[in-house]
Design an enzyme around this catalytic site. Structure first.
Site, PDB file in Angstrom:
ATOM      1  N   ASP A   7      79.861  -6.912  44.579  1.00 29.74           N
ATOM      2  CA  ASP A   7      78.482  -7.399  44.599  1.00 29.74           C
ATOM      3  C   ASP A   7      77.743  -6.838  43.381  1.00 29.74           C
ATOM      4  O   ASP A   7      77.803  -5.641  43.098  1.00 29.74           O
ATOM      5  CB  ASP A   7      77.816  -6.936  45.893  1.00 29.74           C
ATOM      6  CG  ASP A   7      76.399  -7.418  46.082  1.00 29.74           C
ATOM      7  OD1 ASP A   7      75.852  -8.085  45.178  1.00 29.74           O
ATOM      8  OD2 ASP A   7      75.814  -7.125  47.135  1.00 29.74           O
TER       9      ASP A   7
ATOM     10  N   HIS B 217      76.638 -12.039  46.868  1.00 32.45           N
ATOM     11  CA  HIS B 217      75.544 -11.217  47.386  1.00 32.45           C
ATOM     12  C   HIS B 217      74.990 -11.917  48.618  1.00 32.45           C
ATOM     13  O   HIS B 217      74.439 -13.005  48.534  1.00 32.45           O
ATOM     14  CB  HIS B 217      74.471 -11.083  46.306  1.00 32.45           C
ATOM     15  CG  HIS B 217      73.276 -10.290  46.717  1.00 32.45           C
ATOM     16  ND1 HIS B 217      73.337  -8.945  46.973  1.00 32.45           N
ATOM     17  CD2 HIS B 217      71.980 -10.652  46.900  1.00 32.45           C
ATOM     18  CE1 HIS B 217      72.131  -8.510  47.291  1.00 32.45           C
ATOM     19  NE2 HIS B 217      71.293  -9.526  47.262  1.00 32.45           N
TER      20      HIS B 217
ATOM     21  N   SER C  80      70.051  -7.874  51.434  1.00 28.38           N
ATOM     22  CA  SER C  80      69.571  -7.405  50.145  1.00 28.38           C
ATOM     23  C   SER C  80      68.416  -6.411  50.289  1.00 28.38           C
ATOM     24  O   SER C  80      68.555  -5.409  50.996  1.00 28.38           O
ATOM     25  CB  SER C  80      69.183  -8.620  49.296  1.00 28.38           C
ATOM     26  OG  SER C  80      68.969  -8.252  47.960  1.00 28.38           O
TER      27      SER C  80
END
Length: 534
Positions: A434, A463, A214
């Site tokens: 995502d 994610h 991320s």
């Protein structure tokens, strides 16, 4: 019950279809020479193992608050380590769960225990709390209890509601500026990346390996831009689009989360025999918004109003393993007006404790400092109403989450142009659906990092996709960490893996017996670390 901040990891693509190019900094903000002048004391490790991660060790390193003055004030970074055990040693593997604002100390244990044993054994897996986070010092907490329920409705349907939310955002920015005036100018991604090089030197390593999820993908890309000669291997999973940092990215998330919410509603429709909410996703959506309207008037348990309801369901956009628990809470309220399951879901997935306050404080400090944000609220209002018309699920919740950046007491820097042709082979992972970091982010970084390979999870909506149960993805990861080999294809993707099946409903008894719905499997354990906005 685990309570965490709902801290969205940075998003991707761009707003309303218009690509905004981000200029490169005029010069590298912290050249390697400045870093080398800072102290590089070796880390002293002590045992701090847990039941889940018994071999974990803890340490710390001091770094300059301001790298332009390496002999000036120091701050402390908290570190963790699972040491290598094999004769073949491939160096330190730094790991980061995202945020910004996420603690990486436990992630070291997770990664070391989730990789194949023979692969993990070749690395010192190093977790760290970035500056301002968790056990690092100072740890930011701008306004304790900022997310205490019940907050104003996120939808600014009246001037009074809008003004109430604006007052909250302004008060948070002002509190940060008052408490951390000398610190805030130095809380940003460039400094966090420079800290990573200080960690490298403290570990006595010539190069590092890095694995980030991320926001951790942007942190890794920035590190690689500043210190390309120090990168040995680089893995980026669920990739931030660096051309939209951060205003455009957060806007674009709203469209993507709308898609994941629609997928969730379709999943409920498929399991009508369990949830009794109907077989038409549009009808189920109407019931969800009816629930929202009712909670805006009378919060469940005095805790879950309209804004808290959104907080509770947003994690479902990160990880579909939460869907059975969210659907169960939704059905209990919609069918029988039972508030208990909804309050429990809020406490499990959305309630914010002290660590959450810290995570959010760092999130805002980094994002507001990293790049420019509109300072005229009229621009926010115009943009977010336009997006809300097409993506109502998360738009205004996300806007208020980021709103302190409109009033931030520290001026913004320019985002880093991460384009790089000086790296060894880099491995990228991205799911096509995502929501937190939409697919285009992976495609963009694949283009910007010349020697990268992109592995795509087709149809995947979660994610954070490696070490989460998909054997195809994990095989590519293990191969790369073992021998540096990456797949090479001829299209946008160098390799494609199929997504995992959606979850099945769980029984009420199983849900009641689970002290933490996120603790059952490896995939859920990962998303307990990376699932939220921090």
């Amino acid at each position: 019950m685990r309570k965490s901040a709902a801290v969205l990891c940075g998003a991707a693509v761009v707003m309303a279809g218009s690509l905004t190019a981000v200029p490169a900094d005029a010069s590298t903000p912290h050249p390697a020479a400045a870093v080398s002048a800072a102290s590089a004391a070796k880390v002293t490790w002590q045992k701090c193992g847990t039941t889940r991660y018994p071999t974990l060790q803890c340490g710390s390193v001091k770094v300059p608050l301001d790298y332009r003055h390496p002999s000036g004030k120091k701050i402390t970074l908290a570190l963790s380590r699972v040491p290598h055990t094999a004769k073949t040693y491939q160096g330190p593997l730094l790991v980061n769960p995202g945020g910004p604002g996420g603690s990486g100390l436990s992630l070291a244990g997770f990664v070391a225990s989730s990789l194949p044993k023979d692969v993990a054994a070749q690395y010192d897996v190093i977790g760290f709390d970035p500056r301002g986070v968790g056990r690092s010092s100072p740890a930011l907490d701008c306004k304790p209890g900022y997310f205490k329920p019940v907050r104003p409705d996120s939808l600014p349907s009246t001037p009074a509601i809008e003004n109430a939310n604006l007052a909250r955002a302004k008060s948070f920015a002002a509190a940060c500026g008052k408490k951390y005036a000398s610190v805030l100018p130095h809380i940003n991604t460039v400094n966090a990346a420079t800290d990573m090089d200080s960690i490298r030197r403290a570990l006595g390593a010539k190069k590092i390996n890095y694995f980030g999820y991320s926001y951790g993908t942007y942190l890794g890309a920035v590190y690689a831009k500043l210190f390309p000669e120090r990168v040995r291997r680089l893995v980026l999973d669920s990739i931030v689009d660096p051309t939209g940092v951060w205003y455009d990215n957060n806007i674009q998330q709203d469209y993507a989360f709308e898609g994941r919410q629609q997928a969730f509603l379709a999943w409920i429709a498929k399991h009508d025999s369990t949830y009794r909410l109907g077989t038409d996703p549009a009808g189920i959506e109407a019931k969800w918004y009816a629930m929202r309207a009712a909670l805006a008037k009378k919060p469940a348990g005095g805790k879950v109003g309209a804004s808290e309801l959104e907080d509770t369901f947003i994690p479902g956009g990160y990880y579909n393993g939460y869907w059975p628990y969210l659907a169960q809470a939704f059905a209990a309220y919609a069918n029988d007006r039972e508030t208990g399951p909804l309050v429990e879901a809020y406490e499990n997935f959305a309630a914010v404790d002290a660590s959450g306050d810290n995570g959010y404080s760092v999130y805002t400090a980094v994002q507001c400092r990293d790049a420019s944000w509109p300072r005229d609220w009229r621009q926010w209002r115009k943009d977010n109403w336009a997006v809300h018309a097409k993506a109502p699920f998360m738009t205004w919740n996300n806007a208020w989450y980021n709103a302190p950046c409109a009033f931030w007491p520290v001026s913004a820097k320019r985002a880093v142009n991460v384009a790089n042709s000086k790296l060894p082979p880099v491995l990228l992972f991205q799911a096509t659906d995502d929501a937190a970091t939409p697919y285009q982010g992976g495609v963009t970084v694949h283009r910007l990092l010349r020697n990268s390979s992109l592995v795509v999870e087709r149809g995947g909506g979660n994610h954070g996709i490696t070490l989460s149960g998909n054997a195809c993805l994990d095989k590519h990861l293990a191969t790369y960490l073992t021998n540096g080999k990456v797949p090479r294809g001829h299209g946008v993707a160098d390799a494609v893996c199929q997504r995992l099946p959606d979850p099945k409903p769980v029984s009420a008894a199983a849900s009641a017996a689970a002290t933490s719905p996120s603790g059952a499997a490896r995939g859920a354990a990962l998303h307990d670390l990376v699932r939220f906005r921090g």
